[in-house]
Scaffold this active site. Structure first.
Site, mmCIF file in Angstrom:
data_model
loop_
_atom_site.group_PDB
_atom_site.id
_atom_site.type_symbol
_atom_site.label_atom_id
_atom_site.label_comp_id
_atom_site.label_asym_id
_atom_site.label_seq_id
_atom_site.Cartn_x
_atom_site.Cartn_y
_atom_site.Cartn_z
ATOM 1 N N LYS A 45 -7.033 -11.115 29.682
ATOM 2 C CA LYS A 45 -6.454 -11.937 28.616
ATOM 3 C C LYS A 45 -7.547 -12.217 27.583
ATOM 4 O O LYS A 45 -8.413 -13.072 27.775
ATOM 5 C CB LYS A 45 -5.910 -13.270 29.153
ATOM 6 C CG LYS A 45 -5.022 -13.937 28.112
ATOM 7 C CD LYS A 45 -5.147 -15.443 28.057
ATOM 8 C CE LYS A 45 -6.200 -15.977 27.165
ATOM 9 N NZ LYS A 45 -6.090 -15.728 25.725
ATOM 10 N N GLU A 60 -19.040 -18.325 32.131
ATOM 11 C CA GLU A 60 -20.129 -18.251 31.161
ATOM 12 C C GLU A 60 -19.697 -19.078 29.963
ATOM 13 O O GLU A 60 -18.684 -18.767 29.327
ATOM 14 C CB GLU A 60 -20.392 -16.806 30.730
ATOM 15 C CG GLU A 60 -21.072 -15.968 31.775
ATOM 16 C CD GLU A 60 -22.411 -16.510 32.251
ATOM 17 O OE1 GLU A 60 -23.021 -17.329 31.533
ATOM 18 O OE2 GLU A 60 -22.813 -16.135 33.354
ATOM 19 N N CYS A 81 -23.526 -17.131 22.163
ATOM 20 C CA CYS A 81 -23.841 -18.230 23.079
ATOM 21 C C CYS A 81 -25.339 -18.315 23.309
ATOM 22 O O CYS A 81 -25.828 -19.345 23.767
ATOM 23 C CB CYS A 81 -23.069 -18.099 24.381
ATOM 24 S SG CYS A 81 -23.034 -16.443 25.014
ATOM 25 N N GLU A 119 -22.797 -27.776 20.846
ATOM 26 C CA GLU A 119 -22.755 -26.386 20.401
ATOM 27 C C GLU A 119 -21.909 -26.280 19.136
ATOM 28 O O GLU A 119 -20.757 -26.713 19.114
ATOM 29 C CB GLU A 119 -22.164 -25.488 21.490
ATOM 30 C CG GLU A 119 -22.270 -24.023 21.128
ATOM 31 C CD GLU A 119 -21.639 -23.091 22.152
ATOM 32 O OE1 GLU A 119 -20.519 -23.391 22.602
ATOM 33 O OE2 GLU A 119 -22.256 -22.066 22.483
HETATM 34 O O1 TXE Z 1 -13.025 -20.808 23.162
HETATM 35 P P1 TXE Z 1 -12.035 -21.182 24.313
HETATM 36 P P2 TXE Z 1 -12.625 -20.534 21.654
HETATM 37 C C1 TXE Z 1 -17.335 -21.853 22.390
HETATM 38 C C2 TXE Z 1 -17.740 -22.237 20.997
HETATM 39 C C3 TXE Z 1 -16.430 -22.242 20.270
HETATM 40 C C4 TXE Z 1 -15.529 -22.820 21.308
HETATM 41 C C5 TXE Z 1 -14.093 -22.558 21.067
HETATM 42 O O2 TXE Z 1 -18.316 -23.512 20.993
HETATM 43 O O3 TXE Z 1 -16.448 -23.008 19.109
HETATM 44 O O4 TXE Z 1 -15.986 -22.241 22.530
HETATM 45 O O5 TXE Z 1 -13.866 -21.157 20.962
HETATM 46 C C6 TXE Z 1 -8.754 -18.935 26.820
HETATM 47 N N1 TXE Z 1 -6.269 -21.525 30.481
HETATM 48 N N2 TXE Z 1 -17.467 -20.453 22.668
HETATM 49 O O6 TXE Z 1 -11.447 -21.300 21.175
HETATM 50 O O7 TXE Z 1 -10.955 -22.044 23.811
HETATM 51 C C7 TXE Z 1 -8.680 -18.589 25.342
HETATM 52 O O8 TXE Z 1 -7.380 -18.179 24.982
HETATM 53 C C8 TXE Z 1 -6.772 -20.287 30.498
HETATM 54 C C9 TXE Z 1 -18.570 -20.073 23.486
HETATM 55 O O9 TXE Z 1 -12.534 -19.067 21.530
HETATM 56 O O10 TXE Z 1 -12.882 -21.655 25.438
HETATM 57 C C10 TXE Z 1 -9.725 -17.506 25.237
HETATM 58 O O11 TXE Z 1 -9.216 -16.268 25.705
HETATM 59 N N3 TXE Z 1 -7.406 -19.733 29.445
HETATM 60 C C11 TXE Z 1 -18.490 -18.714 23.976
HETATM 61 C C12 TXE Z 1 -10.815 -18.022 26.186
HETATM 62 O O12 TXE Z 1 -10.144 -18.939 27.073
HETATM 63 C C13 TXE Z 1 -7.594 -20.486 28.357
HETATM 64 C C14 TXE Z 1 -17.799 -17.728 23.162
HETATM 65 C C15 TXE Z 1 -11.952 -18.772 25.468
HETATM 66 O O13 TXE Z 1 -11.362 -19.776 24.646
HETATM 67 C C16 TXE Z 1 -7.105 -21.809 28.292
HETATM 68 C C17 TXE Z 1 -16.703 -18.237 22.379
HETATM 69 C C18 TXE Z 1 -6.422 -22.325 29.425
HETATM 70 N N4 TXE Z 1 -5.926 -23.565 29.460
HETATM 71 C C19 TXE Z 1 -16.583 -19.567 22.159
HETATM 72 N N5 TXE Z 1 -7.418 -22.303 27.082
HETATM 73 C C20 TXE Z 1 -19.687 -18.136 24.655
HETATM 74 N N6 TXE Z 1 -20.405 -18.937 25.434
HETATM 75 O O14 TXE Z 1 -19.962 -16.947 24.529
HETATM 76 C C21 TXE Z 1 -8.059 -21.335 26.400
HETATM 77 N N7 TXE Z 1 -8.158 -20.223 27.168
#
Ligand code: TXE
Length: 482
Positions: free
Chosen positions: A177, A253, A287, A384
Site C-alpha cells: 500500500k 522506520e 528522513c 520533524e
Molecule cells: O506520512 P504518513 P505522510 C513524515 C514527515 C511527513 C509526515 C506525514 O514528517 O510530514 O510523515 O507524511 C499510510 N493505517 N514522513 O502523510 O501519514 C499512508 O497512507 C495504515 C517521514 O506521507 O505516516 C502512507 O502510505 N496506514 C517519512 C504511509 O502510511 C496508514 C517519510 C505513511 O503516511 C494509516 C514520509 C493508517 N491509519 C513522511 N495512516 C520517513 N521517515 O521517511 C496513514 N497510513
C-alpha cells in the site's frame, strides 16, 4: 468533441488481476495543473481480496526452488535498470525530486532487487553443537508469511523496493500500500513485477487511503507482519494495531531530527557541502536530512555566513530542468506545513538568514531556509519539518555538541565534520543514532548496509542489506536425535 485522456492509468493488482476503483488524478508538484497519472483507488474490500490472494499464494511461493525466486527477482531488477530513464522522469514529475536524483533512486531500486536475488545464495541458517549425545542442533529460517508493506511518498520506488525485494526473496508474499501521492511509481513497479514471472498473488498492489486500505492490512488476520515507513505518529498507531490484532510482527522506520555537528577544526568547505546536501537536497524531504546544525563557537559565524550564501545560490525550479538544484516540495499541505514552521521559528526567536519564502506564481517551490540563533528546546529544533528548513545551534565544545545532538526523541542519523581523529571516534562511539557519518552528509546510504535508527525513529529489526532477513524470516530452532 471530447478530449480523451492520455495520462497513464494504474489499477490495483490483486491475485494477478488488474482491479479497478474510483479513478483519481495525481498532480505534478512543479505544475499543479498538470495531471501526471490516474489511479484506481482501492477500497477495503479490494484490500481484503488482496490479502486472501497473498495468503493463498504464499506456501507455493515459499516452496519454489531458490533458483526460480532468484530468477524472478533478477528479472524485476533488470527490467527496472533497463527503464531508468522513463521511470525517473515519471518519478520526478509525480514526486518533484530532481531528475538526477530520480535516476539514482530508480537505479537503487533495480540494484536492490538484484542484490536480494543473490542474497539467496548466502548461508540461510546455523549449525550448533548439541549439549546432548546423538542430537543435531540447527537454526533454520522460515518465511514470515504474508507481509503488508506500507510506504510514504518521499522515495516512491526505492522504499517499496527495499521492502518488497527481501520479502519476496525469503519466500513471503506481499500486499503493497503506497502513499496516495505516488501511485504512478507504485503502479509501474506492479506492472514490472507482474511481467516477471512471479505467480499470481505473490505480489499485490492496493492504492488507497491509510485509514481504509492501510487499516485493513493492520487489522486483518491474514497478514503476518507489517513493514512501515512514514511519520512517527502513524507508526505508533501501526504498532498498537499490530499488537491488538494477532500480535503481528512489525517494523517501523519513522522520522528524524538529525544533527550535523561542525567543530572548530572542520574543513569549512566540507562542512558547508555536507550541510547544504543534508539540509536542502531533495527539498529536505528525507528522513535522514540534517535539520539541526550544531556548530562550535569558533567557526560558527564563518559557517553560518558561508552556508547562507551557498543556500541562496541554489536554483529552485522544475525537476526536469538540468539547471535546477532543488525541485518543489511534494504537496500544498507540505508547503503549508513548512511555511508554518518558518513562522514558528521566527516567533520562537530564531533568525532567518537564508530563504524563508516560497514562489507564489505556480508550483510548490520553497526557497532553502536557514535559521541562525536557534536553541535545541525550540519546536524548530525538536519537530520533524520534512522540508528545506534547517537551523544552526551554537555550542562551546565537543561534549556539549554530543549532548545537544542526543537531546531529541529521534535517533536516525547523526554526522560530524572534523579533522580530529579522536573527536570522530568519540562521536561514532557516543552519538545516539542508527547511522553515524564523519565528514559526509547525514543522508546518503548504501543498499547492502543496515538502515534504521533508535528512539522515535525506529522499531524492530534493521532494513536493507543482510539484516533485512531478520524481519522477513523467522528463526526455527531444530533438534534432531539420531
Ligand atoms: O506520512 P504518513 P505522510 C513524515 C514527515 C511527513 C509526515 C506525514 O514528517 O510530514 O510523515 O507524511 C499510510 N493505517 N514522513 O502523510 O501519514 C499512508 O497512507 C495504515 C517521514 O506521507 O505516516 C502512507 O502510505 N496506514 C517519512 C504511509 O502510511 C496508514 C517519510 C505513511 O503516511 C494509516 C514520509 C493508517 N491509519 C513522511 N495512516 C520517513 N521517515 O521517511 C496513514 N497510513
Amino acid at each position: 468533441m471530447t478530449m480523451t485522456t492520455t495520462v497513464p492509468y494504474h489499477r490495483n493488482l490483486v491475485g494477478g488481476e488488474w482491479v479497478d476503483g474510483e479513478r483519481r488524478p495525481n498532480h505534478n508538484p512543479a505544475r499543479p495543473g498538470e495531471v501526471v497519472s490516474e489511479y484506481a483507488r482501492a477500497d477495503r474490500d479490494t484490500a481484503r481480496t488482496a490479502v486472501a490472494a497473498a495468503r493463498a499464494a504464499q506456501p507455493g511461493w515459499a516452496r519454489r526452488p531458490v533458483a526460480e525466486r532468484m530468477a524472478v527477482l533478477d528479472r524485476i531488477g533488470t527490467t527496472i535498470l533497463n527503464r531508468v530513464e522513463d521511470l525517473a522522469v515519471l518519478l520526478a514529475r509525480e514526486e518533484g525530486k530532481l531528475l538526477a536524483e530520480a535516476r539514482g533512486e530508480v537505479t537503487r531500486a533495480g540494484q536492490t532487487f538484484r542484490y536480494y536475488a543473490h542474497q539467496l545464495l548466502q548461508p540461510q541458517g546455523e549449525v550448533y553443537a548439541s549439549t546432548r549425545e546423538n542430537v543435531h542442533a540447527e537454526v533454520r529460517r522460515r518465511p514470515l508469511g504474508v507481509v503488508g508493506v506500507i510506504t510514504p511518498w518521499n522515495y516512491p520506488l526505492a522504499i517499496p523496493a527495499w521492502k518488497v525485494a527481501p520479502a519476496l526473496a525469503y519466500g513471503n508474499t506481499v500486499v503493497l500500500k503506497p502513499a496516495e501521492l505516488v501511485t504512478a511509481s507504485a503502479g509501474e513497479l506492479a506492472r514490472i513485477i507482474a511481467g516477471s514471472g512471479a505467480p499470481p498473488g505473490v505480489f499485490n498492489l492496493v492504492m488507497g487511503s491509510g485509514r481504509e486500505v492501510g487499516e485493513e492490512l493492520l487489522t486483518s488476520s491474514g497478514v503476518d507482519g507489517i513493514s512501515f515507513t512514514g511519520g512517527t505518529g502513524t507508526g505508533t498507531h501501526v504498532a498498537r494495531q499490530c499488537i491488538a490484532h494477532g500480535n503481528k510482527r512489525f517494523q517501523l522506520e519513522m522520522g528524524g531530527k538529525n544533527p550535523l555537528v561542525v567543530l572548530d577544526d572542520a574543513d569549512l568547505e566540507v562542512a558547508v557541502r555536507c550541510a547544504l546536501d543534508g539540509s536542502f537536497f531533495s527539498s529536505g524531504q528525507r528522513c535522514t536530512a540534517s535539520s539541526r546544525l550544531i556548530v562550535q563557537a569558533g567557526v560558527h559565524d564563518r559557517f553560518v555566513e558561508a552556508l547562507a550564501v551557498a543556500a541562496d545560490a541554489l536554483r529552485v525550479g522544475d525537476p526536469l530542468d538540468p539547471h535546477s538544484d532543488l525541485g518543489p516540495v511534494v504537496s500544498p499541505d507540505q508547503l503549508a506545513q513548512n511555511l508554518d514552521y518558518v513562522r514558528i521559528g521566527r516567533d520562537e526567536g530564531a533568525t532567518v538568514v537564508a530563504g524563508g519564502t516560497h514562489r507564489t506564481d505556480e508550483g510548490q517551490f520553497m526557497r532553502p531556509t536557514l535559521f541562525a540563533d536557534a536553541r535545541n528546546d525550540m519546536r524548530l529544533a525538536r519537530e520533524e519539518i520534512f522540508g528545506p528548513v534547517s537551523c544552526v545551534i551554537r555550542v562551546d565544545d565537543l561534549d556539549e555538541a554530543i549532548d545537544v545532538a542526543a537531546d531529541t526523541p529521534y535517533g536516525l542519523s547523526a554526522g560530524i565534520v572534523t579533522t580530529s581523529l579522536s573527536a570522530a571516534e568519540r562521536f561514532k562511539r557516543d552519538a545516539r543514532a542508527g547511522i553515524v557519518t564523519v565528514n559526509l552528509p547525514t543522508a546518503g546510504t548504501e543498499l547492502h548496509l543496515p538502515f534504521g535508527g533508535t528512539g522515535a525513529s525506529n522499531h524492530g529489526p534493521r532494513e536493507q542489506g543482510g539484516y533485512a532477513r531478520d524481519f522477513y524470516s523467522v528463526p526455527v530452532t531444530c533438534y534432531t536425535g539420531w
